[in-house]
Design an enzyme around this catalytic site. Structure first.
Site, PDB file in Angstrom:
ATOM      1  N   ASP A 119      -5.387  -5.619  -5.702  1.00  0.00           N
ATOM      2  CA  ASP A 119      -4.318  -6.610  -5.560  1.00  0.00           C
ATOM      3  C   ASP A 119      -4.937  -7.979  -5.308  1.00  0.00           C
ATOM      4  O   ASP A 119      -6.030  -8.078  -4.732  1.00  0.00           O
ATOM      5  CB  ASP A 119      -3.379  -6.247  -4.403  1.00  0.00           C
ATOM      6  CG  ASP A 119      -2.009  -6.896  -4.547  1.00  0.00           C
ATOM      7  OD1 ASP A 119      -1.031  -6.173  -4.785  1.00  0.00           O
ATOM      8  OD2 ASP A 119      -1.919  -8.140  -4.447  1.00  0.00           O
ATOM      9  N   TRP A 131       2.338   2.943  -2.413  1.00  0.00           N
ATOM     10  CA  TRP A 131       1.977   3.851  -3.506  1.00  0.00           C
ATOM     11  C   TRP A 131       0.590   4.436  -3.283  1.00  0.00           C
ATOM     12  O   TRP A 131       0.363   5.618  -3.547  1.00  0.00           O
ATOM     13  CB  TRP A 131       2.061   3.121  -4.848  1.00  0.00           C
ATOM     14  CG  TRP A 131       3.458   3.023  -5.387  1.00  0.00           C
ATOM     15  CD1 TRP A 131       4.621   3.014  -4.658  1.00  0.00           C
ATOM     16  CD2 TRP A 131       3.846   2.932  -6.757  1.00  0.00           C
ATOM     17  NE1 TRP A 131       5.700   2.915  -5.491  1.00  0.00           N
ATOM     18  CE2 TRP A 131       5.264   2.866  -6.781  1.00  0.00           C
ATOM     19  CE3 TRP A 131       3.146   2.883  -7.956  1.00  0.00           C
ATOM     20  CZ2 TRP A 131       5.983   2.756  -7.976  1.00  0.00           C
ATOM     21  CZ3 TRP A 131       3.865   2.778  -9.146  1.00  0.00           C
ATOM     22  CH2 TRP A 131       5.266   2.717  -9.153  1.00  0.00           C
ATOM     23  N   GLY A 153       0.760  -1.239   0.000  1.00  0.00           N
ATOM     24  CA  GLY A 153       0.000   0.000   0.000  1.00  0.00           C
ATOM     25  C   GLY A 153       0.792   1.291   0.000  1.00  0.00           C
ATOM     26  O   GLY A 153       0.208   2.369   0.135  1.00  0.00           O
ATOM     27  N   ASP A 160      -8.034 -10.800  -8.870  1.00  0.00           N
ATOM     28  CA  ASP A 160      -6.999 -11.117  -9.846  1.00  0.00           C
ATOM     29  C   ASP A 160      -7.314 -10.353 -11.125  1.00  0.00           C
ATOM     30  O   ASP A 160      -8.301 -10.653 -11.800  1.00  0.00           O
ATOM     31  CB  ASP A 160      -6.997 -12.628 -10.097  1.00  0.00           C
ATOM     32  CG  ASP A 160      -5.990 -13.056 -11.152  1.00  0.00           C
ATOM     33  OD1 ASP A 160      -5.260 -12.190 -11.671  1.00  0.00           O
ATOM     34  OD2 ASP A 160      -5.945 -14.264 -11.452  1.00  0.00           O
ATOM     35  N   LYS A 183       6.030  -0.568 -13.917  1.00  0.00           N
ATOM     36  CA  LYS A 183       7.358  -1.163 -13.763  1.00  0.00           C
ATOM     37  C   LYS A 183       7.642  -2.074 -14.953  1.00  0.00           C
ATOM     38  O   LYS A 183       6.742  -2.742 -15.472  1.00  0.00           O
ATOM     39  CB  LYS A 183       7.422  -1.982 -12.472  1.00  0.00           C
ATOM     40  CG  LYS A 183       8.755  -2.706 -12.265  1.00  0.00           C
ATOM     41  CD  LYS A 183       8.689  -3.648 -11.087  1.00  0.00           C
ATOM     42  CE  LYS A 183       8.691  -2.891  -9.788  1.00  0.00           C
ATOM     43  NZ  LYS A 183       8.728  -3.797  -8.612  1.00  0.00           N
ATOM     44  N   ASP A 188       2.945  -1.152 -10.071  1.00  0.00           N
ATOM     45  CA  ASP A 188       4.263  -1.569  -9.586  1.00  0.00           C
ATOM     46  C   ASP A 188       4.304  -3.092  -9.484  1.00  0.00           C
ATOM     47  O   ASP A 188       5.080  -3.661  -8.725  1.00  0.00           O
ATOM     48  CB  ASP A 188       4.547  -0.928  -8.222  1.00  0.00           C
ATOM     49  CG  ASP A 188       6.027  -0.962  -7.853  1.00  0.00           C
ATOM     50  OD1 ASP A 188       6.865  -0.917  -8.774  1.00  0.00           O
ATOM     51  OD2 ASP A 188       6.343  -1.040  -6.652  1.00  0.00           O
TER      52      ASP A 188
END
EC number: 2.1.1.166
Length: 212
Positions: A78, A58, A56, A94, A157, A117
């Site tokens: 998530d 970010w 958490g 998911d 990322k 990320d």
């Protein structure tokens, strides 16, 4: 990496200490802080989607930057659980299989900023790890195209490797500008970098629809 080496690295990492001191949940928060400083990502009143949000860090920083009169301006997603954060709505699912669930939860909302990320669990084979993270990047980009407002921002990322340039070109289809950025908070021995897409093109949503 052995547990002893990991512990030694954590204890000697200034960003780990700084995260604890400032109340952030992870050292990764400082990567986002750097990118916000460089590219002026956040503004008060925006709506933000954080993909792969746990634990958490970010989401914490994004909520601090955008919270204004809009209650719960950050949506965090998530597959793992995440403890509650003020002004953040958490959805445990998911993203690979539950995109329609996300659509229902968003209630037709469009986001100004989408963050990812995410990284798959590393197997130790650089080529496989690279291919796996590119797959997550592509899934994230599909979500971006569907749920981003015009002139929106996407940060993801990426690991350097064979498919990196191809994904970079895919992002350029949808954004006015795409920048590479390696934060100082990224570990020096890591191949991770971030791609920052600035100025989402509204017309590119039509391109994606035709391709589908």
């Amino acid at each position: 990496m052995s547990s002893t080496r990991w512990l030694h690295r954590q204890l000697n990492d200034p960003y780990v200490s700084l995260a604890k001191k400032q109340g952030y949940r992870s050292r990764a928060t400082f990567k986002l802080i750097e990118m916000d400083s460089k590219f002026s990502i956040f503004k008060k009143g925006q709506y933000v989607l954080d993909l792969g949000s746990s634990p958490g860090g970010w989401s914490q920083f994004a909520a601090q930057r955008v919270s204004h009169n809009n209650n719960n301006p950050v949506f965090a997603v998530d597959i793992q659980n995440m403890d509650a954060i003020p002004n953040v709505i958490f959805i445990q699912c998911d993203i690979i299989n539950d995109i329609e669930l996300l659509s229902d939860k968003f209630h037709n909302k469009k986001f100004d900023v989408i963050l990812s990320d995410m990284a798959p669990k590393a197997c130790g084979n650089k080529q496989v790890d690279h291919a796996n993270i590119i797959n997550l990047c592509e899934i994230s980009l599909d979500i971006v195209v569907r749920f981003t407002r015009e002139n929106g921002v996407f940060i993801t990322k990426i690991l350097q490797g064979e498919y990196e340039k191809e994904f970079y070109q895919s992002m350029k289809t949808y954004f006015q500008s795409v920048k590479y950025f390696k934060p100082k908070a990224s570990r020096k021995d890591s191949s991770e970098m971030y791609l920052v897409g600035l100025g989402f093109k509204k017309d590119s949503q039509d391109i994606k629809t035709i391709e589908s």
